[in-house]
Design an enzyme around this catalytic site. Structure first.
Site, short mmCIF file in Angstrom:
data_model
loop_
_atom_site.label_atom_id
_atom_site.label_comp_id
_atom_site.label_asym_id
_atom_site.label_seq_id
_atom_site.Cartn_x
_atom_site.Cartn_y
_atom_site.Cartn_z
N ARG A 25 5.74 -20.77 -41.30
CA ARG A 25 4.48 -20.39 -40.67
C ARG A 25 3.32 -20.50 -41.64
O ARG A 25 3.50 -20.66 -42.85
CB ARG A 25 4.55 -18.96 -40.15
CG ARG A 25 4.71 -17.91 -41.27
CD ARG A 25 4.43 -16.52 -40.75
NE ARG A 25 4.62 -15.49 -41.77
CZ ARG A 25 4.06 -14.28 -41.71
NH1 ARG A 25 3.28 -13.96 -40.70
NH2 ARG A 25 4.28 -13.40 -42.66
N LYS A 175 6.98 -22.57 -52.45
CA LYS A 175 7.40 -22.74 -51.07
C LYS A 175 7.59 -24.23 -50.79
O LYS A 175 6.63 -25.01 -50.87
CB LYS A 175 6.36 -22.15 -50.12
CG LYS A 175 6.26 -20.63 -50.19
CD LYS A 175 7.52 -19.95 -49.69
CE LYS A 175 7.36 -18.43 -49.60
NZ LYS A 175 8.57 -17.77 -49.08
N ASP A 203 11.80 -21.65 -52.66
CA ASP A 203 12.16 -21.03 -51.39
C ASP A 203 11.90 -22.04 -50.28
O ASP A 203 10.76 -22.36 -49.98
CB ASP A 203 11.34 -19.76 -51.17
CG ASP A 203 11.81 -18.97 -49.94
OD1 ASP A 203 12.77 -19.42 -49.27
OD2 ASP A 203 11.23 -17.92 -49.66
N GLU A 231 16.26 -20.64 -52.88
CA GLU A 231 16.41 -19.59 -51.87
C GLU A 231 16.47 -20.19 -50.47
O GLU A 231 15.67 -21.03 -50.10
CB GLU A 231 15.23 -18.62 -51.98
CG GLU A 231 15.30 -17.42 -51.05
CD GLU A 231 14.21 -16.40 -51.35
OE1 GLU A 231 14.06 -15.48 -50.54
OE2 GLU A 231 13.52 -16.54 -52.37
N LYS A 280 15.43 -7.11 -48.50
CA LYS A 280 14.10 -6.74 -48.02
C LYS A 280 14.24 -5.56 -47.06
O LYS A 280 15.11 -5.56 -46.18
CB LYS A 280 13.43 -7.92 -47.32
CG LYS A 280 13.12 -9.09 -48.24
CD LYS A 280 12.49 -10.24 -47.48
CE LYS A 280 12.15 -11.40 -48.40
NZ LYS A 280 11.63 -12.58 -47.67
N ASP A 333 10.49 -10.27 -55.95
CA ASP A 333 9.42 -10.99 -55.27
C ASP A 333 8.54 -9.96 -54.54
O ASP A 333 8.74 -9.69 -53.36
CB ASP A 333 10.04 -11.99 -54.29
CG ASP A 333 9.00 -12.79 -53.52
OD1 ASP A 333 7.96 -13.11 -54.10
OD2 ASP A 333 9.26 -13.11 -52.34
#
Length: 370
Positions: A25, A175, A203, A231, A280, A333
């Site tokens: 996103r 990213k 990631d 990741e 998380k 993170d």
């Protein structure tokens, strides 16, 4: 001892200073529900349920409905001395809704820590039966964090990486996953800009197929770009695919969207699907579950870190408190609140060169500005 008088949520939309872009996103705001637990004596606790459609499936509206209709009735009228039982009842009150559960549990623990006159990190350390972390000379804690570099062109990533290193960050989370054919070029551009002394982790946010993941990760190894860990290279529910990738590459694989709770972690361990796990709070349901996941992963020999969704200072402070309490063996993170153009809170964490700092106050040490 204090009786809980009320529990409610407040929707917030916090502008970002820079758009946040991943394979899942693009956003320019932190959209979140901040939950308050209030005792009859006026003690307030805060928690946070971020809106993360692409990962948890929760929205601000759904979290608010869950808090109001299901979770608040568990707490209202109860005594905070019974908080372990209350936390257990929150887990079983409804299916999933992990962000909403994390928000209410965090707010409850914030109240309990306030009443005990201790930071949340000390309460969590006591719960884990480990020594309490030592506070700095002025009180409070300091926890190392990486900083995220949004997905984009190689030149854009290189420029952003240079800026972050100039600000004192020593670990960058790039990213990738938006275009497997050019992802190695992105990493190379960043490494050429920042040199060899800066840690780089990737990631992919589920952005690659199994075959793409193996091709890209092998190319990264051959290019010797100093990547620490990769990741979530494939879809979160493709645990077999994650194991398939891991068995074919040399770089460590870290599971994020694959692991919400203990059954997910056990499946990863059973299949040998990852070298490390990213815990998380909005995925697992709160600090108590987070402690258990970290302990189980460490016991099994996995690398551990704590991450944050795109959330504000409350959620990040809770996650950082978890790290301060029990530690991780991979730098965590915790940069989400760094992206906020301004803080809607009084007090709370602040960022320094490569670290997040929070002060000496009890609980989370912060309050929501009216």
């Amino acid at each position: 001892m204090a009786r809980i008088r009320a529990v409610w949520g407040r929707a917030l939309s916090v502008p970002l200073h820079t758009p946040f872009v991943t394979a899942l996103r693009r956003t320019s705001t932190i959209d979140t529900l901040v939950v308050t637990v209030l005792t009859v004596d006026g003690i307030l606790g805060l928690g946070e349920a971020p809106q993360v459609w692409a990962v948890t499936g929760e929205s601000v509206a759904s979290a608010a409905a869950c808090v109001e209709q299901v979770l608040a009735p568990v707490l209202v009228g109860a005594d905070t001395d019974d908080w372990p039982d209350l936390a257990a009842h929150l887990v079983g009150a409804c299916a999933r809704n992990f962000g909403a559960k994390a928000a209410v549990e965090t707010a409850l623990l914030d109240v309990v820590a306030h009443l005990a006159g201790m930071p949340l990190a000390h309460l969590l350390a006591d719960l884990a039966d480990v020594p309490r972390p030592v506070q700095g000379p002025g009180g409070g804690f300091e926890v190392a964090t990486d900083v995220t570099i949004s997905a984009g062109s190689p030149d854009a990533l290189g420029a952003a990486a240079a800026a972050r290193v100039a600000e004192g960050f020593t670990r960058l989370k790039l990213k990738v996953g938006t275009d497997a054919a050019t992802d190695v070029a992105r990493v190379r551009a960043v490494r050429e800009v920042v040199g060899g002394g800066v840690g780089i982790r990737l990631d992919a946010n589920q952005g690659w197929s199994r075959e793409e993941a193996v091709t890209v990760i092998r190319a990264l190894s051959e290019a010797d770009l100093g990547v620490e860990v990769v990741e979530q290279p494939v879809a979160g529910d493709d645990v077999e695919g994650l194991a398939w990738v891991r068995s074919r590459v040399d770089l460590p694989i870290l599971a994020d969207e694959t692991v919400f709770g203990m059954s997910d972690l056990d499946r990863v361990l059973r299949l040998g699907a990852a070298d490390a796990v990213n815990v998380k709070l909005a995925k697992c349901g709160g600090p108590v579950a987070g402690l258990r996941l970290l302990a189980r992963a460490a016991e099994a020999g996995l690398g551990t870190m704590v991450g944050s969704m795109m959330e504000s200072h409350v959620g990040v402070a809770a996650a950082a408190s978890l790290v301060a309490a029990v530690g991780t063996n991979i730098v965590s993170d915790l940069d989400a609140a760094w992206w906020a153009a301004q803080s809607p809170y009084a007090g709370g964490p602040a960022y320094g060169p490569g670290v997040i700092r929070f002060g000496p106050g009890a609980g989370l040490g912060m309050s929501l500005v009216p």
